[in-house]
Enzyme design. Structure first.
Site, PDB file in Angstrom:
ATOM      1  N   ASP A 143       0.784  -1.244   0.000  1.00  0.00           N
ATOM      2  CA  ASP A 143       0.000   0.000   0.000  1.00  0.00           C
ATOM      3  C   ASP A 143       0.807   1.280   0.000  1.00  0.00           C
ATOM      4  N   CYS A 200     -21.151  -8.852 -17.697  1.00  0.00           N
ATOM      5  CA  CYS A 200     -21.640  -8.673 -16.314  1.00  0.00           C
ATOM      6  C   CYS A 200     -21.496  -7.209 -15.873  1.00  0.00           C
ATOM      7  N   CYS A 203     -21.600  -5.478 -10.147  1.00  0.00           N
ATOM      8  CA  CYS A 203     -20.990  -4.585  -9.158  1.00  0.00           C
ATOM      9  C   CYS A 203     -21.488  -3.155  -9.356  1.00  0.00           C
ATOM     10  N   CYS A 207     -23.740  -1.102  -6.454  1.00  0.00           N
ATOM     11  CA  CYS A 207     -23.080  -0.066  -5.645  1.00  0.00           C
ATOM     12  C   CYS A 207     -24.114   0.971  -5.175  1.00  0.00           C
ATOM     13  N   CYS A 250     -16.281  -1.272   2.766  1.00  0.00           N
ATOM     14  CA  CYS A 250     -17.487  -1.730   2.064  1.00  0.00           C
ATOM     15  C   CYS A 250     -17.107  -2.925   1.199  1.00  0.00           C
ATOM     16  N   CYS A 253     -19.484  -4.435  -3.722  1.00  0.00           N
ATOM     17  CA  CYS A 253     -19.176  -4.719  -5.131  1.00  0.00           C
ATOM     18  C   CYS A 253     -18.358  -6.002  -5.292  1.00  0.00           C
ATOM     19  N   CYS A 257     -20.043 -10.192  -6.770  1.00  0.00           N
ATOM     20  CA  CYS A 257     -19.281 -10.634  -7.948  1.00  0.00           C
ATOM     21  C   CYS A 257     -19.347 -12.155  -8.091  1.00  0.00           C
TER      22      CYS A 257
HETATM   23  C1  B12 Z   1      -6.434   4.566  -2.589  1.00  0.00           C
HETATM   24  C2  B12 Z   1      -6.906   3.156  -2.365  1.00  0.00           C
HETATM   25  C3  B12 Z   1      -8.260   2.967  -2.101  1.00  0.00           C
HETATM   26  C4  B12 Z   1      -9.293   4.057  -2.317  1.00  0.00           C
HETATM   27  C5  B12 Z   1      -9.565   4.193  -3.839  1.00  0.00           C
HETATM   28  C6  B12 Z   1      -9.869   2.841  -4.489  1.00  0.00           C
HETATM   29  C7  B12 Z   1      -9.633   2.764  -5.976  1.00  0.00           C
HETATM   30  N1  B12 Z   1     -10.416   1.952  -6.650  1.00  0.00           N
HETATM   31  O1  B12 Z   1      -8.741   3.416  -6.475  1.00  0.00           O
HETATM   32  C8  B12 Z   1     -10.486   3.534  -1.473  1.00  0.00           C
HETATM   33  C9  B12 Z   1     -10.379   4.093  -0.050  1.00  0.00           C
HETATM   34  C10 B12 Z   1     -11.871   3.853  -2.022  1.00  0.00           C
HETATM   35  C11 B12 Z   1     -10.169   2.044  -1.448  1.00  0.00           C
HETATM   36  C12 B12 Z   1     -11.120   1.060  -1.254  1.00  0.00           C
HETATM   37  C13 B12 Z   1     -10.841  -0.295  -1.221  1.00  0.00           C
HETATM   38  N2  B12 Z   1      -9.616  -0.865  -1.209  1.00  0.00           N
HETATM   39 CO1  B12 Z   1      -7.977   0.114  -1.551  1.00  0.00          CO
HETATM   40  N3  B12 Z   1      -6.327   0.875  -2.078  1.00  0.00           N
HETATM   41  C14 B12 Z   1      -5.993   2.073  -2.424  1.00  0.00           C
HETATM   42  C15 B12 Z   1      -4.521   2.123  -2.849  1.00  0.00           C
HETATM   43  C16 B12 Z   1      -3.683   2.693  -1.672  1.00  0.00           C
HETATM   44  C17 B12 Z   1      -4.260   2.926  -4.138  1.00  0.00           C
HETATM   45  C18 B12 Z   1      -5.260   2.588  -5.270  1.00  0.00           C
HETATM   46  C19 B12 Z   1      -5.039   3.418  -6.513  1.00  0.00           C
HETATM   47  O2  B12 Z   1      -3.915   3.682  -6.887  1.00  0.00           O
HETATM   48  N4  B12 Z   1      -6.104   3.887  -7.148  1.00  0.00           N
HETATM   49  C20 B12 Z   1      -6.018   4.673  -8.341  1.00  0.00           C
HETATM   50  C21 B12 Z   1      -6.978   4.211  -9.399  1.00  0.00           C
HETATM   51  C22 B12 Z   1      -6.744   4.973 -10.702  1.00  0.00           C
HETATM   52  O3  B12 Z   1      -6.719   2.867  -9.604  1.00  0.00           O
HETATM   53  P1  B12 Z   1      -7.871   1.846  -9.943  1.00  0.00           P
HETATM   54  O4  B12 Z   1      -9.174   2.267  -9.372  1.00  0.00           O
HETATM   55  O5  B12 Z   1      -7.326   0.509  -9.559  1.00  0.00           O
HETATM   56  O6  B12 Z   1      -7.987   2.080 -11.500  1.00  0.00           O
HETATM   57  C23 B12 Z   1      -7.419   1.191 -12.411  1.00  0.00           C
HETATM   58  C24 B12 Z   1      -8.449   0.616 -13.336  1.00  0.00           C
HETATM   59  O7  B12 Z   1      -9.732   0.617 -12.771  1.00  0.00           O
HETATM   60  C25 B12 Z   1      -8.279   1.325 -14.615  1.00  0.00           C
HETATM   61  N5  B12 Z   1      -9.071   2.510 -14.900  1.00  0.00           N
HETATM   62  C26 B12 Z   1      -9.218   3.621 -14.171  1.00  0.00           C
HETATM   63  N6  B12 Z   1      -9.901   4.537 -14.877  1.00  0.00           N
HETATM   64  C27 B12 Z   1     -10.176   3.985 -16.075  1.00  0.00           C
HETATM   65  C28 B12 Z   1     -10.842   4.505 -17.172  1.00  0.00           C
HETATM   66  C29 B12 Z   1     -11.026   3.683 -18.290  1.00  0.00           C
HETATM   67  C30 B12 Z   1     -11.726   4.252 -19.451  1.00  0.00           C
HETATM   68  C31 B12 Z   1     -10.542   2.338 -18.280  1.00  0.00           C
HETATM   69  C32 B12 Z   1     -10.762   1.454 -19.419  1.00  0.00           C
HETATM   70  C33 B12 Z   1      -9.848   1.848 -17.158  1.00  0.00           C
HETATM   71  C34 B12 Z   1      -9.679   2.676 -16.089  1.00  0.00           C
HETATM   72  O8  B12 Z   1      -6.935   1.754 -14.641  1.00  0.00           O
HETATM   73  C35 B12 Z   1      -6.499   2.034 -13.298  1.00  0.00           C
HETATM   74  C36 B12 Z   1      -5.087   1.651 -13.148  1.00  0.00           C
HETATM   75  O9  B12 Z   1      -5.003   0.253 -13.399  1.00  0.00           O
HETATM   76  C37 B12 Z   1      -4.210   0.594  -3.094  1.00  0.00           C
HETATM   77  C38 B12 Z   1      -2.785   0.155  -2.780  1.00  0.00           C
HETATM   78  C39 B12 Z   1      -1.815   0.633  -3.828  1.00  0.00           C
HETATM   79  N7  B12 Z   1      -0.734   1.250  -3.419  1.00  0.00           N
HETATM   80  O10 B12 Z   1      -2.023   0.466  -5.008  1.00  0.00           O
HETATM   81  C40 B12 Z   1      -5.273  -0.109  -2.183  1.00  0.00           C
HETATM   82  C41 B12 Z   1      -5.915  -1.383  -2.718  1.00  0.00           C
HETATM   83  C42 B12 Z   1      -6.297  -1.140  -4.148  1.00  0.00           C
HETATM   84  N8  B12 Z   1      -7.118  -1.506  -1.917  1.00  0.00           N
HETATM   85  C43 B12 Z   1      -7.458  -2.715  -1.624  1.00  0.00           C
HETATM   86  C44 B12 Z   1      -8.650  -3.087  -0.952  1.00  0.00           C
HETATM   87  C45 B12 Z   1      -8.701  -4.484  -0.354  1.00  0.00           C
HETATM   88  C46 B12 Z   1      -9.719  -2.186  -0.867  1.00  0.00           C
HETATM   89  C47 B12 Z   1     -11.172  -2.508  -0.472  1.00  0.00           C
HETATM   90  C48 B12 Z   1     -11.664  -3.857  -0.899  1.00  0.00           C
HETATM   91  C49 B12 Z   1     -11.330  -2.338   1.074  1.00  0.00           C
HETATM   92  C50 B12 Z   1     -12.779  -2.418   1.538  1.00  0.00           C
HETATM   93  N9  B12 Z   1     -13.383  -3.586   1.614  1.00  0.00           N
HETATM   94  O11 B12 Z   1     -13.361  -1.401   1.876  1.00  0.00           O
HETATM   95  C51 B12 Z   1     -11.916  -1.346  -1.174  1.00  0.00           C
HETATM   96  C52 B12 Z   1     -12.311  -1.731  -2.600  1.00  0.00           C
HETATM   97  C53 B12 Z   1     -13.066  -0.640  -3.314  1.00  0.00           C
HETATM   98  C54 B12 Z   1     -12.926  -0.791  -4.829  1.00  0.00           C
HETATM   99  N10 B12 Z   1     -13.984  -1.209  -5.482  1.00  0.00           N
HETATM  100  O12 B12 Z   1     -11.841  -0.525  -5.325  1.00  0.00           O
HETATM  101  C55 B12 Z   1      -6.473  -3.716  -2.207  1.00  0.00           C
HETATM  102  C56 B12 Z   1      -7.109  -4.336  -3.467  1.00  0.00           C
HETATM  103  C57 B12 Z   1      -6.847  -5.817  -3.657  1.00  0.00           C
HETATM  104  C58 B12 Z   1      -7.542  -6.313  -4.909  1.00  0.00           C
HETATM  105  N11 B12 Z   1      -7.914  -7.583  -4.909  1.00  0.00           N
HETATM  106  O13 B12 Z   1      -7.737  -5.593  -5.853  1.00  0.00           O
HETATM  107  C59 B12 Z   1      -5.224  -2.781  -2.489  1.00  0.00           C
HETATM  108  C60 B12 Z   1      -4.374  -3.190  -3.670  1.00  0.00           C
HETATM  109  C61 B12 Z   1      -4.387  -2.788  -1.179  1.00  0.00           C
HETATM  110  C62 B12 Z   1      -3.527  -4.035  -1.036  1.00  0.00           C
HETATM  111  N12 B12 Z   1      -2.232  -3.858  -0.932  1.00  0.00           N
HETATM  112  O14 B12 Z   1      -3.992  -5.151  -1.021  1.00  0.00           O
HETATM  113  N13 B12 Z   1      -8.843   1.807  -1.697  1.00  0.00           N
HETATM  114  S1  SF4 Z   2     -16.128  -7.247 -11.281  1.00  0.00           S
HETATM  115 FE1  SF4 Z   2     -17.388  -9.061 -10.924  1.00  0.00          FE
HETATM  116  S2  SF4 Z   2     -19.443  -8.203 -10.602  1.00  0.00           S
HETATM  117 FE2  SF4 Z   2     -18.219  -6.605 -11.582  1.00  0.00          FE
HETATM  118  S3  SF4 Z   2     -18.560  -6.861 -13.770  1.00  0.00           S
HETATM  119 FE3  SF4 Z   2     -16.725  -8.040 -13.293  1.00  0.00          FE
HETATM  120  S4  SF4 Z   2     -17.504 -10.101 -12.916  1.00  0.00           S
HETATM  121 FE4  SF4 Z   2     -19.265  -8.743 -12.772  1.00  0.00          FE
HETATM  122  S1  SF4 Z   3     -16.749  -0.429  -2.159  1.00  0.00           S
HETATM  123 FE1  SF4 Z   3     -18.994  -0.094  -1.909  1.00  0.00          FE
HETATM  124  S2  SF4 Z   3     -19.340   2.074  -2.339  1.00  0.00           S
HETATM  125 FE2  SF4 Z   3     -17.260   1.574  -3.072  1.00  0.00          FE
HETATM  126  S3  SF4 Z   3     -17.553   1.038  -5.218  1.00  0.00           S
HETATM  127 FE3  SF4 Z   3     -17.739  -0.882  -4.111  1.00  0.00          FE
HETATM  128  S4  SF4 Z   3     -19.952  -1.089  -3.667  1.00  0.00           S
HETATM  129 FE4  SF4 Z   3     -19.583   1.024  -4.271  1.00  0.00          FE
END
Ligand code: B12
Ligand code: SF4
Ligand code: SF4
Length: 368
Positions: A143, A200, A203, A207, A250, A253, A257
């Site tokens: 992280d 699918c 998620c 949400c 949370c 999502c 899945c």
């Molecule tokens: C900041 C952060 C958060 C933030 C923001 C989450 C997010 N989605 O970015 C918050 C607080 C919301 C959060 C929540 C959670 N987190 Co968090 N978080 C982080 C952290 C520190 C950085 C993530 C990051 O860089 N985000 C930046 C965005 C841009 O990245 P991204 O959403 O993954 O986007 C990617 C794609 O979706 C895609 N994308 C983005 N925009 C677009 C647009 C288009 C057009 C397309 C095609 C693609 C695309 O490209 C991006 C880069 O690959 C990481 C650890 C780390 N250093 O990486 C842990 C990490 C991601 N978190 C983790 C976990 C466990 C969680 C939670 C499950 C905790 C919980 N139960 O509440 C939730 C999951 C929520 C979710 N659905 O993501 C794990 C995920 C493990 C996994 N299996 O993926 C990590 C990796 C920590 C770890 N070391 O294990 N987290």
């Molecule tokens: S992440 Fe899981 S719930 Fe979301 S679209 Fe992909 S398969 Fe479906």
């Molecule tokens: S962690 Fe909860 S609030 Fe955040 S994207 Fe997933 S379902 Fe939505």
């Protein structure tokens, strides 16, 4: 190349011996996904998480490019460990008196420490195996490093990025923690995992706050995980009713899945739930004392929300419960010494009382 192969295979064996279910290698490269990260930051999707926006002296985002932040790094060893335990999903928990702490935070040990300790074992084996280990550079992160871990997890073949933005493995699902070891060695890279989300959209549909603004795109400002863990102070009123019973993180999502339907459970001791954290009583959390908070959450990921954040979240969940039995406690908490808790209690009490008058005795009869 032969030596690279040997070390790559040794590293993977070491990762498995350290308890990681999955380990793979990604090359350090300017992947297109890192541009998505830049766009995400520019669009304000990180909310108030300023550490995400750290920049170097040229103004470039530190997390967006390992090439500039850690120029010696050649490969990223990505390790993943299953934290799922045999407990129900949040979507199955219906008791209005109880809240939900995210699955990842139930464990005996904060995952940062649990995963880092295992990464260090792998790092040690790597260093022992390389004869020129004085020149070898390595860095372990869970992280906290300047790394968008999920990008490297994808390219290391750990899993694909789901539409919920989580890394999903075909066999294990998405209840995975990631840890990375950056190294100056050129190891043999794996192939990226193909996207298996198909048509699918479960998620996105499930949400509650519409935080998944498009497939693969999460807006932290709306995400309950962000609101309950990272957001300090009060939470926007418009979002509160959508937060349901979530008091820390949370899981929704991921609960919905299909790839998590048959997710295996781990027997790792660190991830077994602490007593009382699965579907905890809201009253307990709302009134938790300084001493009890310290004792209960010592060495736990839940500390991140701080006591005031957890109490605020429990009070909001009470407001969302529809359960009039919380009314007297909320009345009392309106005068809480913490202004954030007091303001949230005011809101929650008002919401409950409005519902009582709107629905009349009908709802009360059905609930009790
Ligand atoms: C900041 C952060 C958060 C933030 C923001 C989450 C997010 N989605 O970015 C918050 C607080 C919301 C959060 C929540 C959670 N987190 Co968090 N978080 C982080 C952290 C520190 C950085 C993530 C990051 O860089 N985000 C930046 C965005 C841009 O990245 P991204 O959403 O993954 O986007 C990617 C794609 O979706 C895609 N994308 C983005 N925009 C677009 C647009 C288009 C057009 C397309 C095609 C693609 C695309 O490209 C991006 C880069 O690959 C990481 C650890 C780390 N250093 O990486 C842990 C990490 C991601 N978190 C983790 C976990 C466990 C969680 C939670 C499950 C905790 C919980 N139960 O509440 C939730 C999951 C929520 C979710 N659905 O993501 C794990 C995920 C493990 C996994 N299996 O993926 C990590 C990796 C920590 C770890 N070391 O294990 N987290
Ligand atoms: S992440 Fe899981 S719930 Fe979301 S679209 Fe992909 S398969 Fe479906
Ligand atoms: S962690 Fe909860 S609030 Fe955040 S994207 Fe997933 S379902 Fe939505």
């Amino acid at each position: 190349m032969n030596q690279s192969r040997q070390i790559t295979s040794l590293v993977k064996q070491a990762a498995h011996a350290a308890g990681f279910e999955l380990a793979g290698i990604a090359p350090v490269h300017e992947f297109g996904e890192l541009d998505r990260f830049r766009e995400w930051i520019a669009a304000g999707r990180a909310g108030e998480m300023q550490y995400m926006e750290a920049r170097d002296e040229t103004g470039a985002l530190k997390r967006a490019s390992l090439r500039t932040t850690l120029p010696w790094a050649r490969s990223v060893i990505v390790c993943a460990i299953n934290y799922n335990t045999a407990q129900p999903y949040s979507t199955e928990a219906k008791d209005p008196q109880r809240g939900w702490i995210a699955r990842y935070a139930w464990g005996q040990k904060d995952y940062h420490d649990a995963v880092l300790a295992r990464l260090r074992m792998v790092e040690k084996q790597l260093r022992d195996a390389v004869s020129t280990s004085s020149e070898l550079q390595t860095r372990c992160y869970v992280d906290t490093g300047p790394v968008v871990e999920r990008v490297y997890a994808k390219y290391a073949g750990i899993g694909w990025t789901g539409k919920n933005t989580c890394i999903i493995n075909q066999k294990l699902g998405s209840w995975l923690f990631l840890g990375v070891i950056l190294t100056s060695l050129e190891l043999v890279p794996d192939l990226p995992a193909p996207d298996r989300c198909g048509t699918c959209t479960r998620c996105i549909d499930a949400c509650p706050t519409d935080a998944l603004v498009a497939p693969y795109q999460l807006d932290s400002n709306r995400c309950i995980s962000y609101l309950t863990i990272e957001k300090r102070g009060t939470i926007a009123e418009g979002l509160r009713p959508l937060m349901g019973h979530e008091v820390f993180g949370c899981d929704i999502c991921q609960d919905v899945c299909p790839w998590n339907r048959k997710a295996p459970a781990t027997d790792a001791a660190e991830f077994q739930p602490r007593e009382g954290l699965v579907n905890p009583a809201l009253e307990w959390l709302a009134e938790i004392s300084v001493e009890e908070f310290r004792e209960t959450f010592r060495g736990s990921a839940v500390r991140r929300a701080k006591r005031v954040g957890l109490r605020r979240n429990a009070v909001i969940a009470m407001g969302n419960s529809g359960d009039q039995r919380f009314a007297p406690l909320l009345e009392k908490l309106k005068a809480d010494e913490d202004p954030v808790v007091a303001e949230s209690a005011e809101w929650a009490a008002k919401k409950l009382s409005r519902e009582a008058t709107e629905c009349g005795s009908d709802t009360l009869v059905r609930r009790f």
